[in-house]
Design a protein around this motif. Structure first.
Motif, mmCIF file in Angstrom:
data_model
loop_
_atom_site.group_PDB
_atom_site.id
_atom_site.type_symbol
_atom_site.label_atom_id
_atom_site.label_comp_id
_atom_site.label_asym_id
_atom_site.label_seq_id
_atom_site.Cartn_x
_atom_site.Cartn_y
_atom_site.Cartn_z
ATOM 1 N N MET A 5 9.591 26.152 -12.286
ATOM 2 C CA MET A 5 8.421 25.812 -11.475
ATOM 3 C C MET A 5 8.501 26.487 -10.107
ATOM 4 S SD MET A 5 6.967 21.999 -10.565
ATOM 5 C CE MET A 5 7.025 21.566 -12.309
ATOM 6 N N PRO A 6 7.481 27.243 -9.711
ATOM 7 C CA PRO A 6 7.481 27.874 -8.382
ATOM 8 C C PRO A 6 7.554 26.844 -7.274
ATOM 9 C CG PRO A 6 5.767 28.797 -9.794
ATOM 10 C CD PRO A 6 6.310 27.591 -10.500
ATOM 11 N N ILE A 7 8.119 27.235 -6.141
ATOM 12 C CA ILE A 7 8.340 26.316 -5.026
ATOM 13 C C ILE A 7 7.029 25.781 -4.469
ATOM 14 C CG2 ILE A 7 8.411 28.216 -3.354
ATOM 15 C CD1 ILE A 7 10.405 24.898 -3.237
ATOM 16 N N VAL A 8 5.975 26.602 -4.468
ATOM 17 C CA VAL A 8 4.681 26.145 -3.942
ATOM 18 C C VAL A 8 4.133 25.015 -4.802
ATOM 19 C CG1 VAL A 8 2.317 26.823 -3.425
ATOM 20 C CG2 VAL A 8 4.195 28.406 -2.944
ATOM 21 N N ILE A 9 4.241 25.171 -6.113
ATOM 22 C CA ILE A 9 3.758 24.128 -7.020
ATOM 23 C C ILE A 9 4.610 22.873 -6.873
ATOM 24 C CG2 ILE A 9 3.417 23.525 -9.441
ATOM 25 C CD1 ILE A 9 2.724 26.391 -10.012
ATOM 26 N N LYS A 10 5.915 23.058 -6.650
ATOM 27 C CA LYS A 10 6.781 21.893 -6.453
ATOM 28 C C LYS A 10 6.349 21.079 -5.239
ATOM 29 C CE LYS A 10 11.131 23.386 -8.569
ATOM 30 N NZ LYS A 10 12.574 23.613 -8.355
ATOM 31 N N ILE A 11 6.052 21.775 -4.144
ATOM 32 C CA ILE A 11 5.645 21.086 -2.916
ATOM 33 C C ILE A 11 4.318 20.354 -3.119
ATOM 34 C CG2 ILE A 11 4.935 21.410 -0.515
ATOM 35 C CD1 ILE A 11 6.900 23.760 -0.384
ATOM 36 N N PHE A 12 3.339 21.057 -3.693
ATOM 37 C CA PHE A 12 2.028 20.449 -3.923
ATOM 38 C C PHE A 12 2.132 19.262 -4.864
ATOM 39 C CE2 PHE A 12 -1.848 20.089 -6.467
ATOM 40 C CZ PHE A 12 -2.784 19.877 -5.469
ATOM 41 N N ALA A 13 2.871 19.424 -5.963
ATOM 42 C CA ALA A 13 3.023 18.330 -6.931
ATOM 43 C C ALA A 13 3.738 17.146 -6.316
ATOM 44 C CB ALA A 13 3.779 18.835 -8.168
ATOM 45 N N SER A 14 4.740 17.423 -5.469
ATOM 46 C CA SER A 14 5.486 16.337 -4.824
ATOM 47 C C SER A 14 4.579 15.523 -3.906
ATOM 48 C CB SER A 14 6.666 16.898 -4.031
ATOM 49 O OG SER A 14 7.575 17.588 -4.867
ATOM 50 N N LEU A 15 3.774 16.211 -3.092
ATOM 51 C CA LEU A 15 2.861 15.510 -2.182
ATOM 52 C C LEU A 15 1.833 14.691 -2.947
ATOM 53 C CD1 LEU A 15 2.252 18.313 0.481
ATOM 54 C CD2 LEU A 15 3.715 16.292 0.704
ATOM 55 N N PHE A 16 1.335 15.264 -4.022
ATOM 56 C CA PHE A 16 0.327 14.560 -4.829
ATOM 57 C C PHE A 16 0.926 13.313 -5.468
ATOM 58 C CE2 PHE A 16 -1.832 13.831 -8.895
ATOM 59 C CZ PHE A 16 -3.130 13.634 -8.451
ATOM 60 N N ILE A 17 2.130 13.448 -6.046
ATOM 61 C CA ILE A 17 2.780 12.313 -6.700
ATOM 62 C C ILE A 17 3.094 11.212 -5.691
ATOM 63 C CG2 ILE A 17 4.859 11.575 -7.911
ATOM 64 C CD1 ILE A 17 2.851 13.089 -9.639
ATOM 65 N N VAL A 18 3.617 11.614 -4.523
ATOM 66 C CA VAL A 18 3.954 10.624 -3.500
ATOM 67 C C VAL A 18 2.700 9.887 -3.032
ATOM 68 C CG1 VAL A 18 4.761 10.341 -1.134
ATOM 69 C CG2 VAL A 18 6.055 11.764 -2.722
ATOM 70 N N PHE A 19 1.588 10.604 -2.864
ATOM 71 C CA PHE A 19 0.343 9.983 -2.413
ATOM 72 C C PHE A 19 -0.183 8.989 -3.449
ATOM 73 C CE2 PHE A 19 -4.334 9.984 -2.448
ATOM 74 C CZ PHE A 19 -4.573 9.426 -1.206
ATOM 75 N N VAL A 20 -0.257 9.431 -4.706
ATOM 76 C CA VAL A 20 -0.820 8.574 -5.751
ATOM 77 C C VAL A 20 0.088 7.376 -6.026
ATOM 78 C CG1 VAL A 20 -1.494 8.457 -8.174
ATOM 79 C CG2 VAL A 20 -2.091 10.460 -6.819
ATOM 80 N N LEU A 21 1.374 7.647 -6.259
ATOM 81 C CA LEU A 21 2.292 6.544 -6.531
ATOM 82 C C LEU A 21 2.496 5.661 -5.311
ATOM 83 C CD1 LEU A 21 5.073 8.178 -8.759
ATOM 84 C CD2 LEU A 21 3.051 6.871 -9.450
ATOM 85 N N GLY A 22 2.356 6.250 -4.115
ATOM 86 C CA GLY A 22 2.519 5.450 -2.909
ATOM 87 C C GLY A 22 1.485 4.344 -2.804
ATOM 88 N N ILE A 23 0.249 4.621 -3.220
ATOM 89 C CA ILE A 23 -0.801 3.596 -3.174
ATOM 90 C C ILE A 23 -0.443 2.426 -4.081
ATOM 91 C CG2 ILE A 23 -3.221 3.129 -3.718
ATOM 92 C CD1 ILE A 23 -3.845 6.020 -2.963
ATOM 93 N N PHE A 24 -0.046 2.748 -5.315
ATOM 94 C CA PHE A 24 0.306 1.680 -6.253
ATOM 95 C C PHE A 24 1.590 0.971 -5.820
ATOM 96 C CE2 PHE A 24 -2.432 4.398 -8.843
ATOM 97 C CZ PHE A 24 -3.235 3.456 -9.456
ATOM 98 N N THR A 25 2.512 1.725 -5.215
ATOM 99 C CA THR A 25 3.758 1.109 -4.753
ATOM 100 C C THR A 25 3.495 0.125 -3.631
ATOM 101 O OG1 THR A 25 5.015 3.085 -5.375
ATOM 102 C CG2 THR A 25 6.036 1.600 -3.803
ATOM 103 N N TYR A 26 2.543 0.433 -2.756
ATOM 104 C CA TYR A 26 2.179 -0.494 -1.669
ATOM 105 C C TYR A 26 1.697 -1.825 -2.238
ATOM 106 C CZ TYR A 26 -0.367 -2.521 2.251
ATOM 107 O OH TYR A 26 -0.833 -3.370 3.219
ATOM 108 N N PHE A 27 0.838 -1.754 -3.264
ATOM 109 C CA PHE A 27 0.354 -2.981 -3.895
ATOM 110 C C PHE A 27 1.491 -3.692 -4.623
ATOM 111 C CE2 PHE A 27 -3.710 -0.909 -3.243
ATOM 112 C CZ PHE A 27 -4.556 -1.974 -2.944
ATOM 113 N N ALA A 28 2.364 -2.903 -5.286
ATOM 114 C CA ALA A 28 3.496 -3.504 -6.001
ATOM 115 C C ALA A 28 4.410 -4.254 -5.048
ATOM 116 C CB ALA A 28 4.273 -2.425 -6.741
ATOM 117 N N ALA A 29 4.598 -3.729 -3.838
ATOM 118 C CA ALA A 29 5.516 -4.342 -2.885
ATOM 119 C C ALA A 29 4.932 -5.576 -2.212
ATOM 120 C CB ALA A 29 5.915 -3.319 -1.821
ATOM 121 N N ASN A 30 3.619 -5.634 -2.027
ATOM 122 C CA ASN A 30 3.035 -6.687 -1.202
ATOM 123 C C ASN A 30 2.213 -7.720 -1.956
ATOM 124 O OD1 ASN A 30 3.646 -5.777 1.748
ATOM 125 N ND2 ASN A 30 2.918 -3.924 0.738
ATOM 126 N N ALA A 31 1.707 -7.368 -3.122
ATOM 127 C CA ALA A 31 0.924 -8.352 -3.875
ATOM 128 C C ALA A 31 1.857 -9.420 -4.438
ATOM 129 C CB ALA A 31 0.146 -7.675 -4.994
#
Length: 309
Positions: A184-210
């Motif tokens: 996997m090229p480094i640019v795709i790694k960075i973009f995919a990492s940011l996208f995954i962190v953003f999407v999973l971060g939303i659900f993780t916030y609800f998982a932690a506080n609900a």
């Protein structure tokens, strides 16, 4: 008679659509004109010399499309039609490359299955052929693939030892996903990492506080926080990210569940307060209604379900 005609008309379209097997005229059959003429000549000589030395027959078939055929079934059909290998040795090999479909297969005769194993063929495809095909260097990919196949049959091909992920303990299975990150090229790694962190971060916030549904989300996100980071950055990083999530969020939730201060914070959180405000609003409205119906003072903690159509 009618039944025969019905059967004929049902089966006839499939007979027309099936991809034909070309006649075997050379060791290298390139219907797409992908290979340069000098490469074809060199391959023909290599394969001819190899056959004289070992009696093994190797053929290369390059076509544009499978035309709807299954790769494994068509490859076997070609190998059987061409009758590669000696009759009593079954020592034939077919390298099938489908350019437009971006597929390839190494078909191995019975007599060579002990030497040219499925694992070894997969390794040759992944490491000696596909990296060149992805760059459009089909000449080099096929030359390297043929060379690797001949070396394997002569016992000279050395497959590197698989990486050891036993240090990851129960998460050692993530090592199977790790090789994907190497290509996997480094640019795709960075973009995919940011996208995954953003999407999973939303659900993780609800998982932690609900308070209630949060526990379900907490466990539900386990595979996502392990598989995605592993596919992007490798098994070691994937295991570390998963442990940080599992232990960190787990401790955070247990703190709010088991300690007085944590329970107080949870009662004042927006998840509980929004439910409380709704219940209070409902009670005021009920008491002021002319019907005389009033709530009994019950409270709600976020349980229930939602739907859509």
């Amino acid at each position: 008679m009618k039944r025969i005609l019905v059967f004929f008309f049902l089966i006839f379209p499939f007979l027309i659509l099936s991809k034909e097997v070309p006649n075997l005229k050379a060791r290298v059959t390139d219907e797409t004109w992908t290979l340069h003429a000098d490469v074809v000549s060199a391959l023909e000589k290599q394969l001819r010399d190899h056959e004289k030395k070992t009696t093994n027959q190797i053929a290369v078939y390059i076509t544009s499309s499978l035309e709807g055929e299954n790769l494994e079934e068509y490859s076997l059909k070609v190998a059987e039609a061409w009758k590669l290998g000696q009759k009593n040795k079954d020592n034939g090999v077919l390298l099938l490359v489908v350019i437009d479909d971006r597929k390839l297969r190494i078909e191995v005769g019975y007599g060579l299955e002990g030497v040219l194993t499925d694992v070894l063929c997969h390794h040759i495809i992944e490491n000696d052929i596909k990296p060149f095909f992805k760059r459009g260097e089909y000449d080099l990919g096929i030359q390297n693939g043929v060379k690797a196949i001949m070396k394997a049959m002569e016992g000279e091909y050395q497959m590197p030892e698989p990486k050891d992920y036993s240090h990851l303990g129960p998460l050692s299975f993530l090592g199977e996903l790790s090789p994907a990150s190497e290509e996997m090229p480094i640019v795709i790694k960075i973009f995919a990492s940011l996208f995954i962190v953003f999407v999973l971060g939303i659900f993780t916030y609800f998982a932690a506080n609900a308070p209630y549904i949060g526990w379900f989300l907490y466990f539900f996100l386990f595979p996502f926080w392990s598989l995605f980071p592993t596919a992007i950055h490798g098994a070691n990083v994937g295991a570390a990210v998963f442990l940080i999530y599992a232990i960190g969020i787990g401790i955070y939730k247990l703190y709010h569940l088991l300690t007085p201060h944590g329970r107080e914070r949870m009662r004042k959180s927006q998840f509980v307060s929004s439910s409380g405000s709704s219940s209070r609003s409902g009670g005021w409205s009920s008491s002021g209604s002319s019907g005389g119906f009033r709530g009994g003072g019950g409270s709600f903690g976020g349980g229930g379900s939602s739907g859509s159509w």
